[in-house]
Design a protein around this motif. Structure first.
Motif, short mmCIF file in Angstrom:
data_model
loop_
_atom_site.label_atom_id
_atom_site.label_comp_id
_atom_site.label_asym_id
_atom_site.label_seq_id
_atom_site.Cartn_x
_atom_site.Cartn_y
_atom_site.Cartn_z
N GLY A 15 0.79 -1.22 0.00
CA GLY A 15 0.00 0.00 0.00
C GLY A 15 0.82 1.27 0.00
N GLY A 16 2.10 1.13 0.23
CA GLY A 16 2.98 2.30 0.29
C GLY A 16 3.47 2.73 -1.08
N SER A 17 4.37 3.71 -1.07
CA SER A 17 4.88 4.30 -2.30
C SER A 17 6.39 4.39 -2.27
CB SER A 17 4.29 5.71 -2.49
OG SER A 17 2.90 5.68 -2.62
N LEU A 18 6.98 4.36 -3.44
CA LEU A 18 8.40 4.62 -3.63
C LEU A 18 8.56 5.36 -4.95
CD1 LEU A 18 10.28 1.29 -2.75
CD2 LEU A 18 10.46 3.45 -1.51
N ARG A 19 9.64 6.14 -5.05
CA ARG A 19 9.98 6.76 -6.31
C ARG A 19 11.40 6.38 -6.70
NH1 ARG A 19 10.46 13.04 -8.39
NH2 ARG A 19 12.39 12.98 -7.15
N LEU A 20 11.52 5.75 -7.84
CA LEU A 20 12.82 5.39 -8.38
C LEU A 20 13.31 6.49 -9.32
CD1 LEU A 20 12.27 1.63 -9.28
CD2 LEU A 20 12.92 2.65 -7.09
N SER A 21 14.61 6.66 -9.33
CA SER A 21 15.24 7.61 -10.24
C SER A 21 16.30 6.89 -11.06
CB SER A 21 15.89 8.76 -9.47
OG SER A 21 14.94 9.47 -8.71
N CYS A 22 16.50 7.37 -12.26
CA CYS A 22 17.56 6.85 -13.12
C CYS A 22 18.26 8.04 -13.75
CB CYS A 22 17.00 5.93 -14.18
SG CYS A 22 18.21 5.39 -15.40
N ALA A 23 19.50 8.24 -13.37
CA ALA A 23 20.29 9.34 -13.91
C ALA A 23 21.13 8.84 -15.08
CB ALA A 23 21.19 9.91 -12.82
N ALA A 24 21.05 9.56 -16.18
CA ALA A 24 21.77 9.18 -17.39
C ALA A 24 22.89 10.18 -17.65
CB ALA A 24 20.82 9.14 -18.57
N SER A 25 24.01 9.67 -18.07
CA SER A 25 25.14 10.56 -18.38
C SER A 25 25.82 10.07 -19.65
CB SER A 25 26.16 10.56 -17.23
OG SER A 25 26.70 9.28 -17.03
N GLY A 26 26.49 10.98 -20.30
CA GLY A 26 27.32 10.59 -21.43
C GLY A 26 26.90 11.17 -22.76
N ARG A 27 25.62 11.33 -23.00
CA ARG A 27 25.16 11.87 -24.29
C ARG A 27 23.87 12.64 -24.07
NH1 ARG A 27 26.48 8.27 -29.47
NH2 ARG A 27 28.74 8.29 -29.24
N PRO A 28 23.49 13.47 -25.06
CA PRO A 28 22.19 14.16 -24.93
C PRO A 28 21.08 13.16 -24.70
CG PRO A 28 23.45 15.10 -26.72
CD PRO A 28 24.23 13.91 -26.26
N PHE A 29 20.28 13.47 -23.74
CA PHE A 29 19.31 12.53 -23.18
C PHE A 29 17.99 12.52 -23.92
CE2 PHE A 29 17.52 10.19 -19.75
CZ PHE A 29 16.34 10.80 -19.35
N ARG A 30 17.61 13.64 -24.51
CA ARG A 30 16.23 13.80 -24.96
C ARG A 30 15.84 12.87 -26.09
NH1 ARG A 30 15.00 18.61 -24.98
NH2 ARG A 30 16.86 19.47 -24.03
N ASN A 31 16.79 12.37 -26.86
CA ASN A 31 16.47 11.50 -27.98
C ASN A 31 16.52 10.02 -27.63
OD1 ASN A 31 16.03 13.62 -29.81
ND2 ASN A 31 18.24 13.82 -30.14
N TYR A 32 16.67 9.73 -26.33
CA TYR A 32 16.69 8.35 -25.88
C TYR A 32 15.34 7.96 -25.30
CZ TYR A 32 21.71 7.70 -26.40
OH TYR A 32 22.97 7.56 -26.91
N ALA A 33 14.81 6.84 -25.75
CA ALA A 33 13.68 6.23 -25.06
C ALA A 33 14.20 5.65 -23.76
CB ALA A 33 13.06 5.13 -25.90
N MET A 34 13.48 5.89 -22.67
CA MET A 34 13.88 5.42 -21.35
C MET A 34 12.82 4.48 -20.81
SD MET A 34 16.73 6.96 -21.01
CE MET A 34 17.06 6.48 -19.33
N GLY A 35 13.26 3.35 -20.33
CA GLY A 35 12.31 2.37 -19.83
C GLY A 35 12.68 1.84 -18.47
N TRP A 36 11.69 1.26 -17.81
CA TRP A 36 11.89 0.53 -16.56
C TRP A 36 11.42 -0.90 -16.77
CZ3 TRP A 36 14.47 2.30 -12.40
CH2 TRP A 36 14.63 3.69 -12.25
N PHE A 37 12.24 -1.82 -16.33
CA PHE A 37 11.91 -3.23 -16.33
C PHE A 37 12.13 -3.76 -14.92
CE2 PHE A 37 11.52 -4.31 -20.88
CZ PHE A 37 11.96 -3.13 -21.44
N ARG A 38 11.60 -4.93 -14.63
CA ARG A 38 11.83 -5.54 -13.33
C ARG A 38 11.95 -7.04 -13.48
NH1 ARG A 38 5.91 -4.51 -10.46
NH2 ARG A 38 4.73 -6.09 -11.64
N GLN A 39 12.64 -7.64 -12.51
CA GLN A 39 12.77 -9.08 -12.46
C GLN A 39 12.63 -9.53 -11.03
OE1 GLN A 39 16.17 -10.73 -14.49
NE2 GLN A 39 15.21 -12.74 -14.57
#
Length: 122
Positions: A15-39
């Protein structure tokens, strides 16, 4: 080459909440599709959510509970997870791919972070 670093995982009650973050570095970010997966334990990798420009997609198991967003100025993508359930317990991975043309957002992806553990207790 884009490098991805996840943060924000942890232990939370159902019932609780969390917020995950993913910081990207190395190249301009805006043209990258960003996804979250889980296992999860003894489970196959599962698509959670992805975002590129105005396109957003969610896996069926998280629709209505999780929200993906991105801040291109901060090169960061977020996953807000609400109404968490024990079955959401998994290692969550951030993924990226350069989006030359529009493709299905549930995969495949070229670049992966190291993962962050999310554990939801009942």
């Amino acid at each position: 080459q884009v490098q991805l670093v996840e943060s924000g995982g942890g232990l939370v009650q159902a019932g609780g909440s969390l917020r995950l973050s993913c910081a990207a570095s190395g190249r301009p970010f805006r043209n990258y599709a960003m996804g979250w997966f889980r296992q999860g334990p003894e489970k196959e990798r599962e698509f959670v959510a992805a975002i590129i420009r105005s396109r957003i997609s969610y896996g069926d198991s998280v629709k209505g509970r999780f929200t993906i967003s991105r801040d291109n100025a901060k090169n960061t993508v977020y996953l807000q997870m609400n109404s968490l359930k024990p079955e959401d317990t998994a290692v969550y991975y951030c993924a990226a791919r350069y989006e030359y043309v529009d493709r299905a957002l549930n995969g495949p992806y070229d670049l992966w972070g190291q993962g962050t553990q999310v554990t939801v207790s009942s």
